[in-house]
Design a protein around this motif. Structure first.
Motif, PDB file in Angstrom:
ATOM      1  N   UNK A 183      -7.873  -8.085   0.917  1.00 26.81           N
ATOM      2  CA  UNK A 183      -7.899  -6.761   1.727  1.00 26.81           C
ATOM      3  C   UNK A 183      -7.231  -5.463   1.192  1.00 26.81           C
ATOM      4  N   UNK A 184      -8.093  -4.293   1.122  1.00 28.44           N
ATOM      5  CA  UNK A 184      -7.126  -3.313   0.805  1.00 28.44           C
ATOM      6  C   UNK A 184      -6.782  -2.456   2.247  1.00 28.44           C
ATOM      7  N   UNK A 185      -5.874  -2.374   2.614  1.00 26.17           N
ATOM      8  CA  UNK A 185      -5.341  -1.701   3.953  1.00 26.17           C
ATOM      9  C   UNK A 185      -5.241  -0.118   3.691  1.00 26.17           C
ATOM     10  N   UNK A 186      -6.163   0.607   3.726  1.00 28.00           N
ATOM     11  CA  UNK A 186      -5.964   2.146   3.584  1.00 28.00           C
ATOM     12  C   UNK A 186      -6.604   2.614   4.809  1.00 28.00           C
ATOM     13  N   UNK A 197      -5.796  14.548   0.514  1.00 24.57           N
ATOM     14  CA  UNK A 197      -7.151  14.184   0.718  1.00 24.57           C
ATOM     15  C   UNK A 197      -7.732  13.662   1.881  1.00 24.57           C
ATOM     16  N   UNK A 198      -8.475  12.743   2.035  1.00 27.86           N
ATOM     17  CA  UNK A 198      -8.802  11.918   3.141  1.00 27.86           C
ATOM     18  C   UNK A 198      -8.158  10.910   3.748  1.00 27.86           C
ATOM     19  N   UNK A 199      -7.088  10.419   2.933  1.00 32.02           N
ATOM     20  CA  UNK A 199      -6.400   9.228   3.258  1.00 32.02           C
ATOM     21  C   UNK A 199      -5.043   9.574   4.074  1.00 32.02           C
ATOM     22  N   UNK A 200      -4.616   8.670   4.896  1.00 30.14           N
ATOM     23  CA  UNK A 200      -3.102   8.633   5.728  1.00 30.14           C
ATOM     24  C   UNK A 200      -2.567   7.324   5.632  1.00 30.14           C
ATOM     25  N   UNK A 201      -1.324   7.303   5.805  1.00 34.63           N
ATOM     26  CA  UNK A 201      -0.475   6.090   5.666  1.00 34.63           C
ATOM     27  C   UNK A 201      -1.110   5.146   6.589  1.00 34.63           C
ATOM     28  N   UNK A 202      -0.934   3.654   6.342  1.00 32.28           N
ATOM     29  CA  UNK A 202      -1.390   2.703   6.936  1.00 32.28           C
ATOM     30  C   UNK A 202      -0.927   2.671   8.548  1.00 32.28           C
ATOM     31  N   UNK A 203      -1.954   2.713   9.607  1.00 32.58           N
ATOM     32  CA  UNK A 203      -1.527   2.748  10.972  1.00 32.58           C
ATOM     33  C   UNK A 203      -1.215   4.306  11.187  1.00 32.58           C
ATOM     34  N   UNK A 220      -9.616 -15.663   7.584  1.00 34.44           N
ATOM     35  CA  UNK A 220      -8.888 -16.497   6.682  1.00 34.44           C
ATOM     36  C   UNK A 220      -8.379 -15.510   5.374  1.00 34.44           C
ATOM     37  N   UNK A 221      -8.297 -14.188   5.531  1.00 35.90           N
ATOM     38  CA  UNK A 221      -8.020 -13.315   4.546  1.00 35.90           C
ATOM     39  C   UNK A 221      -6.766 -13.839   3.797  1.00 35.90           C
ATOM     40  N   UNK A 222      -6.453 -13.860   2.438  1.00 32.36           N
ATOM     41  CA  UNK A 222      -5.375 -14.339   1.829  1.00 32.36           C
ATOM     42  C   UNK A 222      -4.407 -13.334   1.410  1.00 32.36           C
ATOM     43  N   UNK A 223      -4.953 -12.292   0.979  1.00 35.26           N
ATOM     44  CA  UNK A 223      -4.048 -11.349   0.305  1.00 35.26           C
ATOM     45  C   UNK A 223      -4.160 -10.068   1.087  1.00 35.26           C
ATOM     46  N   UNK A 224      -3.332  -9.416   1.634  1.00 35.52           N
ATOM     47  CA  UNK A 224      -3.181  -8.211   2.264  1.00 35.52           C
ATOM     48  C   UNK A 224      -2.632  -7.154   1.602  1.00 35.52           C
ATOM     49  N   UNK A 225      -3.178  -6.223   1.013  1.00 39.85           N
ATOM     50  CA  UNK A 225      -2.568  -5.091   0.302  1.00 39.85           C
ATOM     51  C   UNK A 225      -2.426  -3.712   0.823  1.00 39.85           C
ATOM     52  N   UNK A 226      -1.453  -3.285   1.243  1.00 42.15           N
ATOM     53  CA  UNK A 226      -1.170  -1.805   1.667  1.00 42.15           C
ATOM     54  C   UNK A 226      -1.671  -0.852   0.403  1.00 42.15           C
ATOM     55  N   UNK A 227      -2.481   0.134   0.838  1.00 42.73           N
ATOM     56  CA  UNK A 227      -3.064   1.124  -0.209  1.00 42.73           C
ATOM     57  C   UNK A 227      -2.761   2.310   0.458  1.00 42.73           C
ATOM     58  N   UNK A 228      -2.851   3.400  -0.560  1.00 41.27           N
ATOM     59  CA  UNK A 228      -2.958   5.087   0.009  1.00 41.27           C
ATOM     60  C   UNK A 228      -3.352   5.541  -1.434  1.00 41.27           C
ATOM     61  N   UNK A 229      -4.606   6.152  -1.426  1.00 43.92           N
ATOM     62  CA  UNK A 229      -5.177   6.996  -2.514  1.00 43.92           C
ATOM     63  C   UNK A 229      -4.516   7.970  -3.272  1.00 43.92           C
ATOM     64  N   UNK A 230      -3.797   8.704  -2.317  1.00 45.27           N
ATOM     65  CA  UNK A 230      -3.073   9.858  -3.171  1.00 45.27           C
ATOM     66  C   UNK A 230      -1.879  10.308  -2.125  1.00 45.27           C
ATOM     67  N   UNK A 237       5.366   6.539   2.642  1.00 45.10           N
ATOM     68  CA  UNK A 237       3.714   5.586   2.533  1.00 45.10           C
ATOM     69  C   UNK A 237       4.244   4.203   2.517  1.00 45.10           C
ATOM     70  N   UNK A 238       5.209   3.700   1.731  1.00 44.19           N
ATOM     71  CA  UNK A 238       5.382   2.396   1.741  1.00 44.19           C
ATOM     72  C   UNK A 238       6.077   1.809   2.891  1.00 44.19           C
ATOM     73  N   UNK A 239       7.181   2.565   3.463  1.00 47.84           N
ATOM     74  CA  UNK A 239       7.723   2.063   4.569  1.00 47.84           C
ATOM     75  C   UNK A 239       6.833   2.217   5.942  1.00 47.84           C
ATOM     76  N   UNK A 240       5.926   3.169   5.981  1.00 46.78           N
ATOM     77  CA  UNK A 240       5.203   3.264   7.389  1.00 46.78           C
ATOM     78  C   UNK A 240       3.946   2.112   7.090  1.00 46.78           C
ATOM     79  N   UNK A 241       3.660   1.736   5.954  1.00 52.28           N
ATOM     80  CA  UNK A 241       2.619   0.635   5.744  1.00 52.28           C
ATOM     81  C   UNK A 241       3.276  -0.745   6.260  1.00 52.28           C
ATOM     82  N   UNK A 242       4.584  -1.041   5.630  1.00 53.65           N
ATOM     83  CA  UNK A 242       5.150  -2.277   5.898  1.00 53.65           C
ATOM     84  C   UNK A 242       5.349  -2.475   7.538  1.00 53.65           C
ATOM     85  N   UNK A 243       5.919  -1.103   7.931  1.00 50.37           N
ATOM     86  CA  UNK A 243       6.164  -1.191   9.361  1.00 50.37           C
ATOM     87  C   UNK A 243       5.121  -1.751  10.451  1.00 50.37           C
TER      88      UNK A 243
END
Length: 248
Positions: A183-186, A197-203, A220-230, A237-243
């Motif tokens: 999954x892409x978690x955007x 643009x239209x994207x926000x930090x995860x959460x 049963x999703x195996x791989x969870x990837x945080x993402x941000x388009x811009x 971005x990375x800190x908020x996503x993992x939190x």
């Protein structure tokens, strides 16, 4: 089962050097990463950077032209990076079939690639954009034709693009749970007028994660990837996503 945090590296494009960003991701607690197609120019060098940062690479993005040119080379790249899944990220708008027969032909092409990857011990997955959910003249949708063509075509569901298509992501997760390997978690911003643009930090956007996350876990999703388009601020971005992922 706890979510193992992963990060889609497309968000690093504007923040070189990549090696430094990888170490930052590892220090934050990310365990796995997923490279986008342009990073495959030097798979050996990329693998070395991942190893040095102590990050795994369970899946890679490889554009469709790579498959059409040399499927075995794609498999070789996945081998070098120790990736078990190869994801085709998109079609260009010009390449999108316009009707059901066209999508059925394209789905059959993907099924052929899936067989070749399966023979090599790999899996093929499709990463959706919004156009795969647009109704065709007969009322069907492209995403349906892709999955109906072969059980070996898996899915990396990009939730934000599903929402951008005007669809309910939980309904699609519940419809095709056995296909979802990643999954892409955007997240989507409340307003599209910002510089990102239209994207926000995860959460920190408008997606309803209280509904989506349990559906993904059940699937049963195996791989969870945080993402941000811009992102304009990689560290934020990375800190908020993992939190956010840890809160799940």
């Amino acid at each position: 089962m706890p979510i193992v945090p992963g990060f889609q590296l497309v968000a690093t494009r504007s923040f070189p050097p990549l090696a430094a960003r990888l170490h930052e991701l590892a220090e934050l607690g990310y365990v796995k990463v997923e490279p986008y197609d342009a990073l495959l120019r030097d798979p050996g060098g990329l693998a070395s950077m991942f190893n040095h940062a102590n990050l795994t690479c369970p899946s890679i993005h490889a554009e469709l032209p790579r498959f059409r040119t040399d499927v075995q080379r794609v498999i070789g790249m996945a081998d070098i990076l120790r990736a078990g899944t190869v994801v085709i990220p998109k079609l260009t708008v010009a390449d999108h079939p316009q009707d059901t027969p066209g999508w059925m032909r394209f789905a059959a092409e993907l099924a052929g690639y899936a067989i070749k990857l399966k023979t090599a011990g790999k899996r093929l997955a499709w990463h959706n954009r919004e156009l795969e959910f647009a109704p065709l003249p007969d009322g069907s949708t492209p995403i349906e034709h892709l999955f109906e063509a072969s059980p070996d075509i898996l899915w990396e569901i990009d939730l934000a693009w599903v929402v951008r298509a005007g669809q309910d992501p939980t309904a699609w997760i519940e419809r095709w749970p056995e296909r979802i390997v990643a999954v892409h978690l955007k997240d989507i911003a409340q307003s599209s007028s910002g510089a990102e643009w239209v994207w926000a930090d995860l959460g920190h956007g408008m997606l309803d994660w209280d509904l989506i996350v349990p559906a993904l876990k059940k699937a049963g999703c195996q791989h969870w990837y945080a993402e941000h388009g811009a992102p304009l601020d990689f560290d934020r971005c990375a800190m908020r996503a993992i939190e956010t992922m840890r809160s799940w």
